[in-house]
Motif scaffolding. Structure first.
Motif, PDB file in Angstrom:
ATOM      1  N   THR A   1       6.466  12.471   2.173  1.00  0.00           N
ATOM      2  CA  THR A   1       7.652  13.204   2.590  1.00  0.00           C
ATOM      3  C   THR A   1       8.913  12.379   2.344  1.00  0.00           C
ATOM      4  O   THR A   1       8.850  11.177   2.052  1.00  0.00           O
ATOM      5  CB  THR A   1       7.577  13.543   4.091  1.00  0.00           C
ATOM      6  N   HIS A   2      10.070  13.034   2.465  1.00  0.00           N
ATOM      7  CA  HIS A   2      11.351  12.338   2.295  1.00  0.00           C
ATOM      8  C   HIS A   2      11.496  11.205   3.315  1.00  0.00           C
ATOM      9  O   HIS A   2      11.966  10.111   2.980  1.00  0.00           O
ATOM     10  CB  HIS A   2      12.502  13.339   2.448  1.00  0.00           C
ATOM     11  N   GLU A   3      11.075  11.468   4.537  1.00  0.00           N
ATOM     12  CA  GLU A   3      11.166  10.432   5.575  1.00  0.00           C
ATOM     13  C   GLU A   3      10.262   9.244   5.250  1.00  0.00           C
ATOM     14  O   GLU A   3      10.640   8.088   5.466  1.00  0.00           O
ATOM     15  CB  GLU A   3      10.770  11.004   6.941  1.00  0.00           C
ATOM     16  N   GLN A   4       9.093   9.521   4.710  1.00  0.00           N
ATOM     17  CA  GLN A   4       8.176   8.441   4.359  1.00  0.00           C
ATOM     18  C   GLN A   4       8.712   7.607   3.201  1.00  0.00           C
ATOM     19  O   GLN A   4       8.506   6.388   3.156  1.00  0.00           O
ATOM     20  CB  GLN A   4       6.795   9.017   4.035  1.00  0.00           C
TER      21      GLN A   4
ATOM     22  N   SER B   1      -5.160   3.953  11.477  1.00  0.00           N
ATOM     23  CA  SER B   1      -6.013   4.857  10.695  1.00  0.00           C
ATOM     24  C   SER B   1      -5.240   5.927   9.932  1.00  0.00           C
ATOM     25  O   SER B   1      -5.832   6.706   9.182  1.00  0.00           O
ATOM     26  CB  SER B   1      -7.040   5.527  11.620  1.00  0.00           C
ATOM     27  N   ASP B   2      -3.939   5.969  10.104  1.00  0.00           N
ATOM     28  CA  ASP B   2      -3.130   6.965   9.409  1.00  0.00           C
ATOM     29  C   ASP B   2      -3.096   6.657   7.904  1.00  0.00           C
ATOM     30  O   ASP B   2      -2.820   5.526   7.513  1.00  0.00           O
ATOM     31  CB  ASP B   2      -1.703   6.946   9.968  1.00  0.00           C
ATOM     32  N   PRO B   3      -3.392   7.628   7.038  1.00  0.00           N
ATOM     33  CA  PRO B   3      -3.427   7.382   5.595  1.00  0.00           C
ATOM     34  C   PRO B   3      -2.116   6.805   5.049  1.00  0.00           C
ATOM     35  O   PRO B   3      -2.138   5.921   4.173  1.00  0.00           O
ATOM     36  CB  PRO B   3      -3.699   8.773   5.005  1.00  0.00           C
ATOM     37  N   PHE B   4      -0.987   7.290   5.535  1.00  0.00           N
ATOM     38  CA  PHE B   4       0.285   6.766   5.045  1.00  0.00           C
ATOM     39  C   PHE B   4       0.487   5.316   5.475  1.00  0.00           C
ATOM     40  O   PHE B   4       1.041   4.516   4.720  1.00  0.00           O
ATOM     41  CB  PHE B   4       1.465   7.610   5.538  1.00  0.00           C
ATOM     42  N   VAL B   5       0.046   4.954   6.662  1.00  0.00           N
ATOM     43  CA  VAL B   5       0.173   3.568   7.130  1.00  0.00           C
ATOM     44  C   VAL B   5      -0.625   2.633   6.222  1.00  0.00           C
ATOM     45  O   VAL B   5      -0.176   1.537   5.873  1.00  0.00           O
ATOM     46  CB  VAL B   5      -0.282   3.427   8.595  1.00  0.00           C
ATOM     47  N   LYS B   6      -1.819   3.070   5.826  1.00  0.00           N
ATOM     48  CA  LYS B   6      -2.625   2.269   4.906  1.00  0.00           C
ATOM     49  C   LYS B   6      -1.892   2.075   3.583  1.00  0.00           C
ATOM     50  O   LYS B   6      -1.902   0.979   3.008  1.00  0.00           O
ATOM     51  CB  LYS B   6      -3.976   2.938   4.660  1.00  0.00           C
ATOM     52  N   LEU B   7      -1.262   3.132   3.092  1.00  0.00           N
ATOM     53  CA  LEU B   7      -0.461   3.031   1.877  1.00  0.00           C
ATOM     54  C   LEU B   7       0.728   2.108   2.100  1.00  0.00           C
ATOM     55  O   LEU B   7       1.027   1.239   1.271  1.00  0.00           O
ATOM     56  CB  LEU B   7       0.023   4.422   1.458  1.00  0.00           C
ATOM     57  N   PHE B   8       1.396   2.263   3.218  1.00  0.00           N
ATOM     58  CA  PHE B   8       2.592   1.481   3.542  1.00  0.00           C
ATOM     59  C   PHE B   8       2.299  -0.015   3.557  1.00  0.00           C
ATOM     60  O   PHE B   8       3.049  -0.812   2.995  1.00  0.00           O
ATOM     61  CB  PHE B   8       3.128   1.927   4.903  1.00  0.00           C
ATOM     62  N   THR B   9       1.172  -0.398   4.192  1.00  0.00           N
ATOM     63  CA  THR B   9       0.860  -1.822   4.321  1.00  0.00           C
ATOM     64  C   THR B   9       0.564  -2.477   2.972  1.00  0.00           C
ATOM     65  O   THR B   9       0.715  -3.691   2.819  1.00  0.00           O
ATOM     66  CB  THR B   9      -0.343  -2.047   5.258  1.00  0.00           C
ATOM     67  N   VAL B  10       0.156  -1.686   1.999  1.00  0.00           N
ATOM     68  CA  VAL B  10      -0.047  -2.215   0.646  1.00  0.00           C
ATOM     69  C   VAL B  10       1.265  -2.177  -0.137  1.00  0.00           C
ATOM     70  O   VAL B  10       1.658  -3.152  -0.777  1.00  0.00           O
ATOM     71  CB  VAL B  10      -1.131  -1.425  -0.104  1.00  0.00           C
ATOM     72  N   ALA B  11       1.969  -1.047  -0.066  1.00  0.00           N
ATOM     73  CA  ALA B  11       3.162  -0.839  -0.886  1.00  0.00           C
ATOM     74  C   ALA B  11       4.302  -1.797  -0.551  1.00  0.00           C
ATOM     75  O   ALA B  11       5.042  -2.225  -1.440  1.00  0.00           O
ATOM     76  CB  ALA B  11       3.638   0.610  -0.757  1.00  0.00           C
ATOM     77  N   ILE B  12       4.457  -2.153   0.725  1.00  0.00           N
ATOM     78  CA  ILE B  12       5.583  -3.035   1.071  1.00  0.00           C
ATOM     79  C   ILE B  12       5.338  -4.473   0.626  1.00  0.00           C
ATOM     80  O   ILE B  12       6.271  -5.291   0.624  1.00  0.00           O
ATOM     81  CB  ILE B  12       5.908  -3.011   2.581  1.00  0.00           C
ATOM     82  N   GLN B  13       4.117  -4.762   0.201  1.00  0.00           N
ATOM     83  CA  GLN B  13       3.873  -6.087  -0.356  1.00  0.00           C
ATOM     84  C   GLN B  13       4.635  -6.270  -1.661  1.00  0.00           C
ATOM     85  O   GLN B  13       4.911  -7.404  -2.072  1.00  0.00           O
ATOM     86  CB  GLN B  13       2.371  -6.301  -0.564  1.00  0.00           C
ATOM     87  N   LEU B  14       4.990  -5.158  -2.300  1.00  0.00           N
ATOM     88  CA  LEU B  14       5.816  -5.236  -3.512  1.00  0.00           C
ATOM     89  C   LEU B  14       7.157  -5.895  -3.210  1.00  0.00           C
ATOM     90  O   LEU B  14       7.660  -6.698  -3.999  1.00  0.00           O
ATOM     91  CB  LEU B  14       6.053  -3.835  -4.087  1.00  0.00           C
ATOM     92  N   GLY B  15       7.751  -5.540  -2.085  1.00  0.00           N
ATOM     93  CA  GLY B  15       9.029  -6.134  -1.712  1.00  0.00           C
ATOM     94  C   GLY B  15       8.912  -7.631  -1.558  1.00  0.00           C
ATOM     95  O   GLY B  15       9.761  -8.394  -2.055  1.00  0.00           O
ATOM     96  N   ALA B  16       7.840  -8.068  -0.886  1.00  0.00           N
ATOM     97  CA  ALA B  16       7.628  -9.505  -0.711  1.00  0.00           C
ATOM     98  C   ALA B  16       7.381 -10.182  -2.053  1.00  0.00           C
ATOM     99  O   ALA B  16       7.903 -11.277  -2.315  1.00  0.00           O
ATOM    100  CB  ALA B  16       6.444  -9.731   0.229  1.00  0.00           C
ATOM    101  N   ILE B  17       6.603  -9.533  -2.922  1.00  0.00           N
ATOM    102  CA  ILE B  17       6.275 -10.122  -4.214  1.00  0.00           C
ATOM    103  C   ILE B  17       7.513 -10.248  -5.097  1.00  0.00           C
ATOM    104  O   ILE B  17       7.655 -11.209  -5.864  1.00  0.00           O
ATOM    105  CB  ILE B  17       5.204  -9.264  -4.933  1.00  0.00           C
TER     106      ILE B  17
END
Length: 264
Positions: A203-206, A38-54
Motif C-alpha cells: 500500500t501507499h502507507e507501506q 508474523s505479519d508478511p509485510f513486517v518480514k519484507l520490511f526487516t529485509v528491505a531496510i537492510q538496503l538502507g544500511a548497506i
C-alpha cells in the motif's frame, strides 16, 4: 505496523547490521515484543531496510567500488554460495525468521565463539583487500551461509570466516561490508518477489514506511560502521561475545519461563 514501530526496527537495523550481533535476530526479537513478527509485510520490511544500511557502505567506501573489475569478481565469487543456498532453503529460512528461540540459541553459541576468535586467529598475513584471492573469497562466502540461521550474524560469520583465512580484523570487516552489498540487494529482490507471488500488495502507507525505514537505517549505519571499525581494531570481539551470551540467555530464559516473545 505503524511509523513508530518502523522507526524502532530501522534504528535496530542501523545499529546492528555491521556488528557481529545479528541485525536480523534483533529485529525478530524487536518485532516479536511489538507483536508484529508474523505479519508478511513486517518480514519484507526487516529485509528491505537492510538496503538502507548497506548503502552506507557504498557512501563510506565510494572509491573502493570504482577501483578494479577484480574487486567485483571477488564479491561475485563470495556471493555465489549464499545465492545457491538462499534459493534452496528459502522456505526453511522463512520459518526460522519467526523463531525467537532460534535467535536466542544462535546468539548464545555465537557469543561463546567470539570470546575466543581473537586468540584463534591472531596471526594475519593479509592486510590489504587487494591480496584476497578468489578461493579465499569463496570460502568467506560459505561462512556467510551460516548466517541464514537467524541470530548468527552475517557480518560476524563473514568476519570470522575472513580471519580464519588469515585476513586482519580490519580487512575481514571491510570485506564483510562489501559482500553485504550484493547479498542484501539480492535478498531484498527475492523477498519482494515472494511477497507479490504470495498475493500480497504494498500500500501507499507501506511504501512510506519502507522509505522512512531505509533512510533511518542508512543514517544510523553510517555512524555505526565508523565506530565499529575503530573499536574492533583496538579491542577485538570479546565485548560482543559477552553481549551475545547475555542477550541469548535472557531470551532463552524468558521463553522457558512462559514468556511468549512472539505475540501474534
Amino acid at each position: 505496523m505503524n511509523f513508530l514501530e518502523a522507526i524502532i526496527l530501522a534504528i535496530i537495523e542501523g545499529l546492528t547490521e555491521f556488528l557481529p550481533v545479528s541485525s536480523t535476530g534483533h529485529m525478530i526479537i524487536g518485532s516479536s515484543f511489538m507483536g508484529i513478527a508474523s505479519d508478511p509485510f513486517v518480514k519484507l520490511f526487516t529485509v528491505a531496510i537492510q538496503l538502507g544500511a548497506i548503502l552506507s557502505v557504498v557512501v563510506l567506501y565510494f572509491k573502493r567500488f570504482f577501483k578494479t573489475i577484480d574487486f567485483y569478481i571477488k564479491l561475485l565469487v563470495a556471493f555465489i554460495p549464499a545465492a545457491f543456498f538462499g534459493l534452496l532453503l528459502s522456505k526453511k529460512i522463512d520459518e526460522l525468521l519467526e523463531s525467537p528461540l532460534a535467535v536466542g540459541i544462535s546468539l548464545l553459541v555465537g557469543g561463546v565463539i567470539l570470546l575466543f576468535v581473537d586468540k584463534w586467529f591472531n596471526k594475519p598475513t593479509i592486510n590489504e583487500e587487494e591480496n584476497v584471492n578468489y578461493l579465499t573469497a569463496l570460502k568467506i562466502g560459505f561462512f556467510q551461509c551460516i548466517a541464514m540461521i537467524p541470530g548468527v550474524s552475517r557480518s560476524g560469520a563473514t568476519i570470522v570466516g575472513g580471519m580464519s583465512q588469515k585476513l586482519s580484523r580490519k580487512v575481514a570487516a571491510e570485506f564483510s561490508f562489501f559482500l553485504a552489498v550484493p547479498t542484501m540487494f539480492a535478498a531484498t529482490a527475492k523477498k519482494l518477489y515472494d511477497f507479490y507471488k504470495e498475493g500480497h500488495t504494498i500500500t501507499h502507507e507501506q511504501i512510506n514506511l519502507l522509505i522512512v525505514g531505509n533512510v533511518i537505517a542508512f543514517i544510523v549505519a553510517l555512524l555505526a560502521i565508523k565506530s565499529f571499525i575503530g573499536y574492533l581494531n583496538k579491542h577485538g570481539f570479546r565485548m560482543f561475545g559477552w553481549y551475545r551470551i547475555i542477550a541469548g540467555l535472557i531470551i532463552i530464559i524468558l521463553l522457558y519461563t512462559g514468556h511468549n516473545l512472539q505475540i501474534i
